[in-house]
Design an enzyme around this catalytic site. Structure first.
Site, PDB file in Angstrom:
ATOM      1  NE  ARG A 148      30.379  45.456  39.375  1.00  0.00           N
ATOM      2  CZ  ARG A 148      30.294  43.836  39.498  1.00  0.00           C
ATOM      3  NH1 ARG A 148      28.974  43.739  38.996  1.00  0.00           N
ATOM      4  NH2 ARG A 148      31.762  43.662  39.498  1.00  0.00           N
TER       5      ARG A 148
ATOM      6  CB  THR B  95      37.820  36.849  35.537  1.00  0.00           C
ATOM      7  OG1 THR B  95      36.944  36.177  34.637  1.00  0.00           O
ATOM      8  CG2 THR B  95      37.073  36.873  36.391  1.00  0.00           C
TER       9      THR B  95
ATOM     10  N   GLY C 233      26.485  35.362  37.862  1.00  0.00           N
ATOM     11  CA  GLY C 233      26.572  34.095  36.600  1.00  0.00           C
ATOM     12  C   GLY C 233      26.237  33.210  37.546  1.00  0.00           C
TER      13      GLY C 233
ATOM     14  CD  GLU D 250      29.157  35.899  34.427  1.00  0.00           C
ATOM     15  OE1 GLU D 250      29.293  36.708  34.754  1.00  0.00           O
ATOM     16  OE2 GLU D 250      29.758  34.804  34.799  1.00  0.00           O
TER      17      GLU D 250
ATOM     18  CG  ASN E  12      30.327  42.987  42.492  1.00  0.00           C
ATOM     19  OD1 ASN E  12      31.302  42.477  42.426  1.00  0.00           O
ATOM     20  ND2 ASN E  12      29.259  41.758  42.383  1.00  0.00           N
TER      21      ASN E  12
ATOM     22  CE  LYS F 284      53.034  60.078  75.570  1.00  0.00           C
ATOM     23  NZ  LYS F 284      53.774  60.930  75.104  1.00  0.00           N
TER      24      LYS F 284
ATOM     25  CG  ASN G 296      43.841  60.241  95.205  1.00  0.00           C
ATOM     26  OD1 ASN G 296      43.563  59.412  95.114  1.00  0.00           O
ATOM     27  ND2 ASN G 296      44.091  61.669  95.669  1.00  0.00           N
TER      28      ASN G 296
ATOM     29  CB  ALA H  63      39.913  67.189  90.101  1.00  0.00           C
TER      30      ALA H  63
ATOM     31  CG  ASN I  35      53.886  64.560  78.233  1.00  0.00           C
ATOM     32  OD1 ASN I  35      53.787  65.452  78.762  1.00  0.00           O
ATOM     33  ND2 ASN I  35      54.421  63.813  77.294  1.00  0.00           N
TER      34      ASN I  35
HETATM   35  C1  UD1 Z   1      32.079  37.256  38.778  1.00  0.00           C
HETATM   36  C2  UD1 Z   1      31.732  36.127  37.590  1.00  0.00           C
HETATM   37  C3  UD1 Z   1      29.819  35.437  37.607  1.00  0.00           C
HETATM   38  C4  UD1 Z   1      30.707  35.283  39.172  1.00  0.00           C
HETATM   39  C5  UD1 Z   1      31.186  36.116  40.626  1.00  0.00           C
HETATM   40  C6  UD1 Z   1      31.174  35.503  41.497  1.00  0.00           C
HETATM   41  C7  UD1 Z   1      33.340  36.198  35.908  1.00  0.00           C
HETATM   42  C8  UD1 Z   1      32.645  36.453  34.334  1.00  0.00           C
HETATM   43  N1  UD1 Z   1      31.878  36.330  36.433  1.00  0.00           N
HETATM   44  O1  UD1 Z   1      31.505  37.955  38.130  1.00  0.00           O
HETATM   45  O2  UD1 Z   1      30.068  34.992  36.656  1.00  0.00           O
HETATM   46  O3  UD1 Z   1      28.979  35.110  39.901  1.00  0.00           O
HETATM   47  O4  UD1 Z   1      32.404  36.802  39.421  1.00  0.00           O
HETATM   48  O5  UD1 Z   1      31.540  36.765  42.672  1.00  0.00           O
HETATM   49  O6  UD1 Z   1      34.144  35.882  36.386  1.00  0.00           O
HETATM   50  N2  UD1 Z   1      39.550  40.248  38.562  1.00  0.00           N
HETATM   51  C9  UD1 Z   1      40.224  40.214  37.622  1.00  0.00           C
HETATM   52  N3  UD1 Z   1      40.977  41.151  36.700  1.00  0.00           N
HETATM   53  C10 UD1 Z   1      39.855  41.757  35.696  1.00  0.00           C
HETATM   54  C11 UD1 Z   1      38.450  41.413  35.949  1.00  0.00           C
HETATM   55  C12 UD1 Z   1      38.494  41.219  37.563  1.00  0.00           C
HETATM   56  O7  UD1 Z   1      42.125  39.904  38.441  1.00  0.00           O
HETATM   57  O8  UD1 Z   1      40.409  41.680  35.027  1.00  0.00           O
HETATM   58  C13 UD1 Z   1      39.227  40.052  39.571  1.00  0.00           C
HETATM   59  C14 UD1 Z   1      38.428  41.403  40.504  1.00  0.00           C
HETATM   60  O9  UD1 Z   1      39.564  42.160  41.486  1.00  0.00           O
HETATM   61  C15 UD1 Z   1      37.717  40.770  40.929  1.00  0.00           C
HETATM   62  C16 UD1 Z   1      36.712  39.182  40.380  1.00  0.00           C
HETATM   63  O10 UD1 Z   1      38.359  39.224  39.615  1.00  0.00           O
HETATM   64  O11 UD1 Z   1      38.043  40.288  43.069  1.00  0.00           O
HETATM   65  C17 UD1 Z   1      35.882  38.805  40.076  1.00  0.00           C
HETATM   66  O12 UD1 Z   1      35.714  39.913  39.005  1.00  0.00           O
HETATM   67  P1  UD1 Z   1      34.242  41.209  38.809  1.00  0.00           P
HETATM   68  O13 UD1 Z   1      34.483  41.921  38.009  1.00  0.00           O
HETATM   69  O14 UD1 Z   1      33.800  40.769  40.096  1.00  0.00           O
HETATM   70  O15 UD1 Z   1      33.740  40.105  38.439  1.00  0.00           O
HETATM   71  P2  UD1 Z   1      31.467  39.602  38.543  1.00  0.00           P
HETATM   72  O16 UD1 Z   1      31.543  40.193  37.990  1.00  0.00           O
HETATM   73  O17 UD1 Z   1      31.151  39.868  39.832  1.00  0.00           O
HETATM   74 CA    CA Z   2      32.493  40.249  42.188  1.00  0.00          CA
END
Ligand code: UD1
Ligand code: CA
Length: 473
Positions: free
Chosen positions: A18, A83, A148, A165, A239, A363, A389, A392, A398
């Site tokens: 995003r 996640t 979520g 979500e 995001n 510098k 002093n 100007a 240097n």
């Molecule tokens: C997530 C939550 C949502 C919550 C929101 C809060 C899930 C499914 N949803 O949504 O409920 O309200 O965060 O900010 O978890 N990441 C990984 N690996 C992946 C995907 C994501 O490490 O495969 C990391 C991203 O880099 C990020 C974090 O997990 O730092 C959250 O991922 P993001 O895609 O931003 O989740 P949201 O849609 O914001």
């Molecule tokens: Ca997020």
């Protein structure tokens, strides 16, 4: 509070679709620092770096390079399938390394950067006191859209039924006000034993960590929620770039408020850009539109005019900086006066009561007590004694095209306007350099140096020329 039973996982593998940016989301900066480094700093105040596991994937090497000096572990999530999938990689890491997994796991999101240690402490304490399998940090922001939602069994109950979500909310659930911050505590064994039951049957086709809540409840495990008592920005995610800038402004305003409470006057604080690392003494005044960055430390009773940018710079007390200066990696003594429009580059050391004026660049220059360069000068690789002093337009030459050379100017010396000091060169104490001189040899103390051709006046030359051009017509 005892956090020794906790390991901390930071989810930082996502792309940040995003943002529409080539840079990975967690390396975008707010408050002068990458999102991920804010989160690691919060984690580090709870447990040692050796107990922190950062899950990286998208542009993993860039993220690793940016955070490697913190000493945390890195766990690779080569494909980013959600996640929940990120947590599967952590489980695999413990299984493969033979390292025992910590009893409890605090899970942080790399894109929730303003989270504070005290809130995390409260979450961990609540998790232990509730003997929960999962504890969710929540908030009720003015606009919950996009997050979520945490559905409790009853309004005042700590117990949670599920996290839903945004895209899966039923029309009746759309107004559910309590958001999932993306920050959780787990009893690690409870989390790890349910990760294989996650499915990709959802709007993104991903494995959602949030689905673990309902899975645990279905297995009669205790899932609870703690509503954060801090300011709501602390648990907001970033995001989009607009959301990041909202958090940046919130963070800088919090810094300005802290400084004002310590006796610093900040006119129009919403216009100032001050990193959280900056320290300022009482009775210092900041005019609007000032940037104070990095490891900048300012003494008391200073006045910083508008449109000044100071980075990693140390100021004594009673320093006046008139508007529009750019100053980096410099040290400025008590009662010095700078600007307007001065450019102090790295290694500038301006002594007490010294003056550096408009369109003067320094510098790697040491300027002694009470010395003055008030207009249009360049001092590079130069050491000036006290009460020198600089006229100007005087400059130190240097650089010979290959190497930099030093200039030394003794105390009390007077360098006339538009002089050119060709380094390496030494000007003795109290010596005078005549205006417009080109100085290539040492000037002994107490001497006058003239390095220019003698002026010749030709009386009547103008009318003589007019006569001769008439004859040619
Ligand atoms: C997530 C939550 C949502 C919550 C929101 C809060 C899930 C499914 N949803 O949504 O409920 O309200 O965060 O900010 O978890 N990441 C990984 N690996 C992946 C995907 C994501 O490490 O495969 C990391 C991203 O880099 C990020 C974090 O997990 O730092 C959250 O991922 P993001 O895609 O931003 O989740 P949201 O849609 O914001
Ligand atoms: Ca997020």
């Amino acid at each position: 509070m005892e956090t020794s039973s906790f390991g901390i996982a930071i989810m930082a593998a996502g792309k940040g679709t995003r943002l529409n940016s080539a840079r990975p989301k967690v390396l975008h900066e707010i408050g002068g620092q990458a999102l991920l480094l804010h989160v690691i700093a919060a984690a580090r105040s709870l447990v040692p770096a050796a107990q922190i596991y950062c899950i990286i994937g998208h542009q993993a090497e860039a993220v690793r390079a940016a955070a490697s000096s913190t000493g945390v572990h890195f766990v690779l999530q080569p494909e980013q399938r959600g996640t929940g999938h990120a947590m599967q990689q952590l489980r695999r890491h413990f299984a493969a390394s033979g390292q025992p997994a910590p009893e409890n796991l605090l899970v942080l999101s790399g894109d929730v950067p303003l989270i504070q240690p005290a809130t995390l402490q409260a979450l961990c304490s609540f998790h232990l006191a509730e003997r929960a399998a999962m504890t969710i940090l929540t908030a009720v922001p003015p606009n919950p859209t996009g997050y979520g939602r945490v559905l409790r069994t009853a309004d005042a109950s700590p117990e949670v039924q599920a996290i839903v979500e945004q895209k899966a909310l039923t029309p009746a659930q759309l107004s559910a006000p309590e958001i999932n911050s993306g920050i959780y505590c787990f009893r690690t064994s409870a989390l790890f034993s349910h990760l294989d039951s996650l499915s990709t049957n959802n709007a993104h086709g991903e494995l959602y960590l949030t689905d673990v809540a309902a899975l645990l409840v279905a297995h009669r495990e205790r899932v609870v929620a703690l509503r954060s008592s801090g300011p709501v920005e602390e648990v907001l995610g970033a995001n989009t770039i607009e959301e990041m800038m909202h958090l940046d402004a919130a963070m800088r305003l919090a810094t300005a408020r802290r400084l004002m409470a310590q006796g610093v006057t900040i006119f129009r604080p919403e216009t100032s850009v001050i990193d959280a690392t900056v320290q300022i003494g009482p009775d210092t005044i900041l005019q609007p539109f000032v940037q104070l960055l990095g490891n900048t430390r300012i003494g008391s009773n200073c006045r910083i005019g508008s449109y000044n940018v100071l980075e990693n710079t140390q100021l004594g007390d009673n320093v006046l900086i008139r508007p529009n200066c750019v100053i980096a990696d410099a040290i400025i003594g008590d009662d010095a006066k700078l600007g307007p429009f001065s450019h102090l580059r790295p290694g500038s050391q301006i002594g007490p009561e010294a003056h550096i004026g408009n369109f003067v660049e320094t510098k790697n220059a040491k300027v002694g007590r009470g010395s003055k360069a008030n207009h249009l000068a360049y001092l590079g690789d130069a050491t000036l004694g006290s009460n020198v002093n600089i006229g100007a337009g005087a400059i130190t030459c240097n650089y010979d095209g290959e190497k930099k050379h030093p200039t030394t100017i003794g105390s009390g010396a007077f360098i006339g306007s538009n002089s050119t000091l060709v380094a390496p060169i030494t000007i003795g104490d109290t010596a005078y350099v005549a205006a417009a001189s080109c100085i290539t040899e040492e000037v002994p103390a107490e001497s006058l140096a003239l390095g220019r051709s003698r002026q010749v006046n030709k009386p009547g030359w103008v009318s003589a020329r007019k006569q001769s051009t008439k004859r040619c017509d």
